[in-house]
Design a protein around this motif. Sequence first.
Motif: not given
Length: 416
Positions: A135-147, A155-164
Amino acid sequence: MYNLDMEKKVAFFTLGCRVNQYESHKLAEEFKAAEWLVVSENEAADVYIVNTCTVTRLADRKSRQYIRRMKRQNPASKLVVMGCYPETNPEEIKALKEVDFMLGTNDKDKVFDLLGVRRAAGCKVLGFDPESRTRALIQIQTGCNRFCSYCVIPYARNNISSKPIPEIVDEAKDLIAAGYKEIVLTGINTALYDGGVEPVIKALNELPGDFRVRFGSLEPTVVDADYVKSLLKYDKLCHHFHLSVQSGSDSIIAAMNRHYTRADYLEIIRVCREFDPLFGITTDIIAGFPGETEKDLRLSTDLIEKVEFLHVHAFPYSKRLFTKAAELDNQITPQVKKERNKQLIAAGELASTSFRRKMIGTTQRVLVEQNIDGLWHGHASNYTDVYFNSDKNDIINTFIEVKITDLYKDGVLGKE
């Protein structure tokens, strides 16, 4: 800047989620490209990097333990602490005399500048899963704002972005060419992928090759039954979702600031199991959230029984800095939380046994990962551990059709 021109050994210790694992792997590969030797965390090294998690107090404690342990191995080493723990509680990290450098979640790449390491140009990093060669991982997204009211991660990872999508596809092509048979899509909250995850699945499903795609997790705070149903038509998508329910009680779910009901969750399960009665569902569930009653607990154990989860990760509620739940008056005592957690674990084990028993007599396509005590071991599409006999050799990282004959350990037993 600390110049380490003559010091070439670096060791990593990573706690927490698959995103942390992915990010540590990426950094390690860049150190290798810069002609550093990456060694085990148990070996003497010139630089130790602890990539932390802070999702519970236990995670914080483990981070501190490993910081001290690694520094003891070589007191002259430089020790870097990075990730969610220093992002949310930098003062606690600063108070540790073993720590030389500290980096938050969005600054991990700065470790090279801090250490005076010249990064190699054009270093291409393929994702991987530290627990598998298949198996291999691909990180497609980071961050969460659901609180969610108990969770410190936004609070640790609130910078939401998505890999194209083109980058994801290119990374998947490289992994498939390298021989990986399963691509695991991961993120802090993959369901928050910009534009939804279906276009990602569609793009990967169209790639040639005999491989499959698995989600690290999907959040019912974001997805609903219709959303999930739209994903099921893609034949390379594994018949398994990790859907964190956290509680079976509507009142507790609402207090957690999670935007679904018990009925909504069960509707997602219905859609999955109508598509495939052996669709694997794994989950997280919290014991002893503030205000939880015995009735709420029974609703959780009842939900576990109804869903027949393949695996339940139950854990006691942990007060986290900044979170709304930490401020509530009706906190549950540690003893009660511990006892309730045992009940959730026991219910989860019974549910898993019931689910896996239904697999007996079926044939499952298994991706073979290793040989354990003379039995081949791998995972079915629904993420069940499958152990089986075969007269064949060298079948690791191949798909094998296995007839399931019995329960075995934490999975099922079969024969080719």
